[in-house]
Design a protein around this motif. Structure first.
Motif, PDB file in Angstrom:
ATOM      1  N   GLY A 135     -11.988   1.802  -4.530  1.00  7.11           N
ATOM      2  CA  GLY A 135     -11.628   1.023  -5.737  1.00  7.11           C
ATOM      3  C   GLY A 135     -11.626   2.354  -6.519  1.00  7.11           C
ATOM      4  N   LYS A 146     -13.086   6.697  -9.284  1.00 10.08           N
ATOM      5  CA  LYS A 146     -12.654   6.550  -7.936  1.00 10.08           C
ATOM      6  C   LYS A 146     -14.224   7.041  -6.561  1.00 10.08           C
ATOM      7  CE  LYS A 146      -7.021   7.275  -8.593  1.00 10.08           C
ATOM      8  NZ  LYS A 146      -6.234   7.536  -8.147  1.00 10.08           N
ATOM      9  N   ASP A 165     -12.051  -2.438   0.099  1.00 12.43           N
ATOM     10  CA  ASP A 165     -10.375  -2.540   0.461  1.00 12.43           C
ATOM     11  C   ASP A 165     -10.654  -1.431   0.238  1.00 12.43           C
ATOM     12  OD1 ASP A 165      -7.766  -3.805  -0.272  1.00 12.43           O
ATOM     13  OD2 ASP A 165      -8.225  -3.462  -2.302  1.00 12.43           O
ATOM     14  N   LEU A 187     -20.433  -0.558  -6.755  1.00 12.22           N
ATOM     15  CA  LEU A 187     -19.447   0.301  -5.802  1.00 12.22           C
ATOM     16  C   LEU A 187     -19.982   1.480  -4.319  1.00 12.22           C
ATOM     17  CD1 LEU A 187     -17.555  -1.264  -4.327  1.00 12.22           C
ATOM     18  CD2 LEU A 187     -16.111   0.200  -4.989  1.00 12.22           C
TER      19      LEU A 187
END
Ligand SMILES: [Zn+2]
Length: 254
Positions: free
Chosen positions: A227, A187, A212, A238
């Protein structure tokens, strides 16, 4: 396969207790649905049935008949209290010869550990759903809907999440449910706060920059994550993007 029957109290033409803009039937459905979803997502060897999954009217006899016909291993009834008190309590019926107190103790301990409610203790009562079930049964009363403080807590989705997780942890411990393995996720996290408003602010900022972002509560911290990936490379990409946008990103394994 351990069969868990989850009973969100009230429903349909029976709203249950009402107060501070809340109806018991809606809150019990929210909690019960999260309990089901967490159990199915995170544990193996468990199957779930519910007395209702929407706003239906279901009689007490229909509820216990459904659990008995299915041959459930455990019956969990979720309620919200009212009548001028505050806090959390749970009930078992000791007249049936099925050992119930160990389940009550496990659920009680786990909920009190996770949820900021006054502890009203473990109690006994001759309720229909406890008496007429052929399996161990516990009924939980999750705060008082007519108490402004309790009701404010019940309006928070992270509070509902913790109530659900307390029930899940108690059930998992009672039945030795195995955690799903191979579910490790990488994560991408850009912050962790003890104050929820700070996490919400950072999540809002990240959303504006196109990430997001969401806030999850774990181990006493509100974590802002953007994410989750099974593949570490994707998480690293990311994280780099987030760093480039001015965030301090770390990768956590959960
Ligand atoms: Zn009720």
């Amino acid at each position: 396969m351990v069969k868990i029957f989850i009973d969100p109290g009230h429903g349909g033409t029976d709203p249950g207790a009402i107060g501070n803009g809340l109806q018991e039937k809606n809150v019990t459905l929210q909690i019960a649905t999260r309990i089901r979803d967490i159990l199915l997502a995170e544990y193996n060897n468990v199957s779930i049935r519910m007395s209702r999954t929407g706003d239906q009217t279901v009689s007490l006899t229909e509820r216990t008949n459904a659990a008995n016909a299915w041959g459930a291993d455990f019956y969990l009834s979720v309620h919200i209290n009212s009548g001028g008190g505050t806090g959390y309590e749970d009930y078992v019926y000791l007249g049936v010869g099925v050992p119930t107190t160990i389940y009550q103790k496990n659920i009680h301990e786990q909920i009190i550990k996770l949820v900021d409610f006054f502890d009203r203790g473990m109690k006994q009562a001759n309720f229909h759903v406890l008496r007429e079930t052929n399996m161990p049964a516990v009924l939980t009363e999750n705060g008082f809907i007519d108490n402004a403080n309790d009701a404010a807590k019940l309006k928070s989705s992270s509070f509902i999440e913790n109530i659900a997780r307390g029930h899940v942890n108690g059930i998992a411990r009672s039945f030795g449910l195995p955690k799903k393995s191979g579910g490790t996720l990488y994560k991408v996290q850009i912050g962790a706060f003890s104050v929820k408003a700070n996490a919400d602010n950072l999540a809002a900022e990240a959303k504006i920059k196109g990430f997001d972002a969401y806030v999850s509560y774990k181990d006493g911290l509100y974590k802002v994550q953007i994410g989750a990936f099974a593949n570490l490379k994707n998480a690293e990409q990311l994280a780099e993007k987030a760093e480039a946008a001015g965030f301090e990103a770390i990768i956590v394994q959960e």
